[in-house]
Write an enzyme that holds these catalytic residues in place. Sequence first.
Site, PDB file in Angstrom:
ATOM      1  N   CYS A  87       0.836  -1.198   0.000  1.00 37.67           N
ATOM      2  CA  CYS A  87       0.000   0.000   0.000  1.00 37.67           C
ATOM      3  C   CYS A  87       0.877   1.258   0.000  1.00 37.67           C
ATOM      4  CB  CYS A  87      -0.975  -0.042   1.175  1.00 37.67           C
ATOM      5  SG  CYS A  87      -2.339   1.145   1.036  1.00 37.67           S
ATOM      6  N   HIS A 204      -3.467  -5.550   1.037  1.00 41.09           N
ATOM      7  CA  HIS A 204      -2.780  -5.830   2.298  1.00 41.09           C
ATOM      8  C   HIS A 204      -2.752  -7.324   2.623  1.00 41.09           C
ATOM      9  CE1 HIS A 204      -2.390  -1.689   3.998  1.00 41.09           C
ATOM     10  NE2 HIS A 204      -3.392  -1.444   3.174  1.00 41.09           N
ATOM     11  N   GLU A 206      -1.037  -8.729   4.973  1.00 46.35           N
ATOM     12  CA  GLU A 206      -0.928  -8.916   6.423  1.00 46.35           C
ATOM     13  C   GLU A 206      -2.287  -8.873   7.116  1.00 46.35           C
ATOM     14  OE1 GLU A 206      -1.059  -4.458   6.056  1.00 46.35           O
ATOM     15  OE2 GLU A 206      -0.357  -6.156   4.860  1.00 46.35           O
TER      16      GLU A 206
END
Length: 234
Positions: A87, A204, A206
Amino acid sequence: MLRASVIVFPGSNCDRDVKVALEKITGFPVNMVWHGDASVPASDVIVLPGGFSYGDYLRCGAMAAHSPIMRDVIAKAKAGTPVLGICNGFQVLCESGLLPGILMRNASLKFICRDVFLRVDNDKTFFTKCYRKDQVIRLPIAHAEGNYFADEETLDRLEGEGRVVFRYCNAAGEATTEANPNGAQRNIAGICDAAGRVVGLMPHPERLFELALGGADGRRMFESALLSALEVTA
């Protein structure tokens, strides 16, 4: 063993998420490196996390790209250390010149926060070898400036060299206009450098690395880093 370092800028807000994901998946501690530091510890992987570095002043990632730590990140990347930009981290990679193109305002001019489907177009990079080519995965996005832009010559070069890593698609893997959340050219969600060791993407991983979070499609990105690092040291 995987020696990972996460760069922390003022305004980063996904740095700890990345740290948790890396430590849970690899079992090894992660270095948190402040933007004002002069150097990154010896690392097998460097991650530039998501967030709003320096408050997104000037342009997203523009100020972070000139922070003291980035001089060493750039040097290490050029020397072969793998770097993942997520990002805002992708924006920093583009602003620093490690990846081509820029991330512009979303076509809707609105902040978008939702899950999207991605097609894996390159499963040979340091961070994607645990995926399959053309595999469709689901990851969340959360950005106002994720609209990837580059001139036609650059886009053709990225396509020709297989450097488009992820592409926005529908559940069937089709890169349609309707599946493009931000207006990114050619539905590009992530790209890599010529060596496949510097990768940037807007979604994302994660945030979806274990089922407790609602899905685990991001897990293989970190598993890929671990596998790649072990192959290098074997």
